[in-house]
Design a protein around this motif. Structure first.
Motif, mmCIF file in Angstrom:
data_model
loop_
_atom_site.group_PDB
_atom_site.id
_atom_site.type_symbol
_atom_site.label_atom_id
_atom_site.label_comp_id
_atom_site.label_asym_id
_atom_site.label_seq_id
_atom_site.Cartn_x
_atom_site.Cartn_y
_atom_site.Cartn_z
ATOM 1 N N SER A 146 -13.560 -34.820 14.817
ATOM 2 C CA SER A 146 -12.260 -34.240 14.459
ATOM 3 C C SER A 146 -11.596 -35.068 13.369
ATOM 4 O O SER A 146 -10.949 -34.526 12.464
ATOM 5 C CB SER A 146 -11.358 -34.140 15.700
ATOM 6 O OG SER A 146 -10.849 -35.413 16.090
ATOM 7 N N SER A 149 -13.309 -34.411 10.051
ATOM 8 C CA SER A 149 -12.999 -33.087 9.507
ATOM 9 C C SER A 149 -11.767 -33.084 8.613
ATOM 10 O O SER A 149 -11.587 -32.177 7.799
ATOM 11 C CB SER A 149 -12.814 -32.072 10.647
ATOM 12 O OG SER A 149 -11.573 -32.262 11.319
ATOM 13 N N ILE A 186 -15.084 -26.984 12.553
ATOM 14 C CA ILE A 186 -13.956 -27.671 13.194
ATOM 15 C C ILE A 186 -12.665 -27.359 12.443
ATOM 16 O O ILE A 186 -11.621 -27.112 13.063
ATOM 17 C CB ILE A 186 -14.213 -29.188 13.243
ATOM 18 C CG1 ILE A 186 -15.380 -29.496 14.182
ATOM 19 C CG2 ILE A 186 -12.952 -29.935 13.699
ATOM 20 C CD1 ILE A 186 -15.872 -30.933 14.107
ATOM 21 N N ALA A 192 -12.697 -29.777 17.939
ATOM 22 C CA ALA A 192 -14.093 -30.217 17.858
ATOM 23 C C ALA A 192 -14.678 -30.300 19.260
ATOM 24 O O ALA A 192 -13.971 -30.597 20.228
ATOM 25 C CB ALA A 192 -14.179 -31.574 17.169
ATOM 26 N N ALA A 207 -9.061 -32.865 18.964
ATOM 27 C CA ALA A 207 -8.324 -32.313 17.831
ATOM 28 C C ALA A 207 -7.831 -33.460 16.967
ATOM 29 O O ALA A 207 -7.454 -34.521 17.490
ATOM 30 C CB ALA A 207 -7.149 -31.461 18.303
ATOM 31 N N GLY A 219 -7.171 -39.076 16.204
ATOM 32 C CA GLY A 219 -7.674 -37.951 16.972
ATOM 33 C C GLY A 219 -7.396 -38.132 18.448
ATOM 34 O O GLY A 219 -7.273 -39.260 18.932
ATOM 35 N N SER A 221 -8.594 -36.617 22.440
ATOM 36 C CA SER A 221 -9.678 -35.875 23.086
ATOM 37 C C SER A 221 -9.589 -35.946 24.598
ATOM 38 O O SER A 221 -8.906 -36.797 25.173
ATOM 39 C CB SER A 221 -11.038 -36.424 22.645
ATOM 40 O OG SER A 221 -11.275 -37.710 23.195
ATOM 41 N N GLN A 243 -4.940 -29.427 21.445
ATOM 42 C CA GLN A 243 -4.270 -29.095 20.193
ATOM 43 C C GLN A 243 -2.754 -29.274 20.307
ATOM 44 O O GLN A 243 -2.102 -29.758 19.375
ATOM 45 C CB GLN A 243 -4.590 -27.657 19.785
ATOM 46 C CG GLN A 243 -5.941 -27.490 19.130
ATOM 47 C CD GLN A 243 -6.154 -26.077 18.649
ATOM 48 O OE1 GLN A 243 -6.244 -25.137 19.435
ATOM 49 N NE2 GLN A 243 -6.242 -25.907 17.335
#
Length: 256
Positions: A146, A149, A186, A192, A207, A219, A221, A243
């Motif tokens: 993530s 990305s 992603i 992700a 995210a 990020g 998770s 998110q």
């Protein structure tokens, strides 16, 4: 595959001390002979470095074994407190762990690797080998991907040149072309996933965290066993929660 950037004028003694520190961490403590063999150094050289580190309270000697001292804990906590993201994210990460019952992670990028700066465990969380301060290759986990990305092409290229794409499990993405395709997905989804790419039996949903100017901050998770992270929970429930938390953290960081 290069492991780190090369200093223009490296100080050999400093490099040797840092290698000794790394070996002590990897071995959970060691004696002079063991360290000398591992580093291809003389016992006298290793002893001198250890004695200096002990004098400054960075290592502790117990009989003939040396281990890292708790002074590193003070340095680590100080470093984390200097990271604004940790301060604004901690409560949100705790809430995410409590809501899902799983492990909630906060990661930032430094020197081309992902660093866990906070981990919170829910009541159903499994035990993993990650802890605050653990460094990992960004391509091996959802939270790392993530972060990748949201990087520019040049930064992404530098990281791949620096660390390569080593495999952690048989499922790790080791092809640059395949990784680039996944990063496009992603960006389209906003989240992700990883399919047991760093640890077998463990899945992750993540995210990226960005501020209101779309600057990359890190990020967030959720990690858990693949037996629980599946179906609608994997593809809808957890992604929505992750998110939401990433958005809240990004807004709070922007205005803090």
């Amino acid at each position: 595959m290069a492991r780190s950037k090369k200093a223009k004028n490296p100080v050999g003694a400093t490099s040797k001390s840092l290698k000794i520190i790394d070996e002590l961490k990897q071995r959970d403590g060691a004696g002079i002979t063991e360290l000398a063999d591992a580093l291809d150094a003389s016992k006298g050289t290793v002893h001198n470095h250890l004695s200096t580190l002990e004098e400054h309270e960075y290592v502790v000697k117990e009989d003939s074994t040396y281990r890292l001292g708790l002074r590193f804990l003070d340095l680590g906590e100080y470093t984390r407190q200097q990271t604004k993201l940790f301060e604004v994210a901690k409560a949100e990460i705790d809430d995410l762990a409590n809501e899902t019952g799983e492990i909630a992670n906060l990661m930032i990028e430094e020197h081309g690797r992902g660093i866990y700066i906070y981990i919170s465990k829910g009541d159903k969380a499994v035990n993993l080998d990650t802890h605050v301060g653990t460094r990992q290759y960004l391509h091996t986990s959802a939270v790392g991907k993530s972060i990748l990305s949201k990087m520019g092409d040049e930064q992404f290229k530098r990281i791949i040149e620096l660390h390569g794409l080593p495999a952690e499990t048989a499922n790790t993405v080791t092809s640059k072309e395949k990784l680039l395709d996944e990063l496009d997905e992603i960006r389209d989804r906003g989240v992700a996933f990883d399919g047991e790419e760093r640890a077998e039996g463990i899945r992750c949903v993540a995210a990226p965290i960005t501020d209101n100017d779309d600057n990359l901050l890190g990020g967030v998770s959720i990690s858990g066993p693949s037996t629980r992270l599946k179906g609608d929970r994997l593809h809808q429930e957890i992604p929505e929660k992750v998110q939401h938390v990433a958005t809240v953290i990004g807004i709070n960081a922007f205005y803090s």
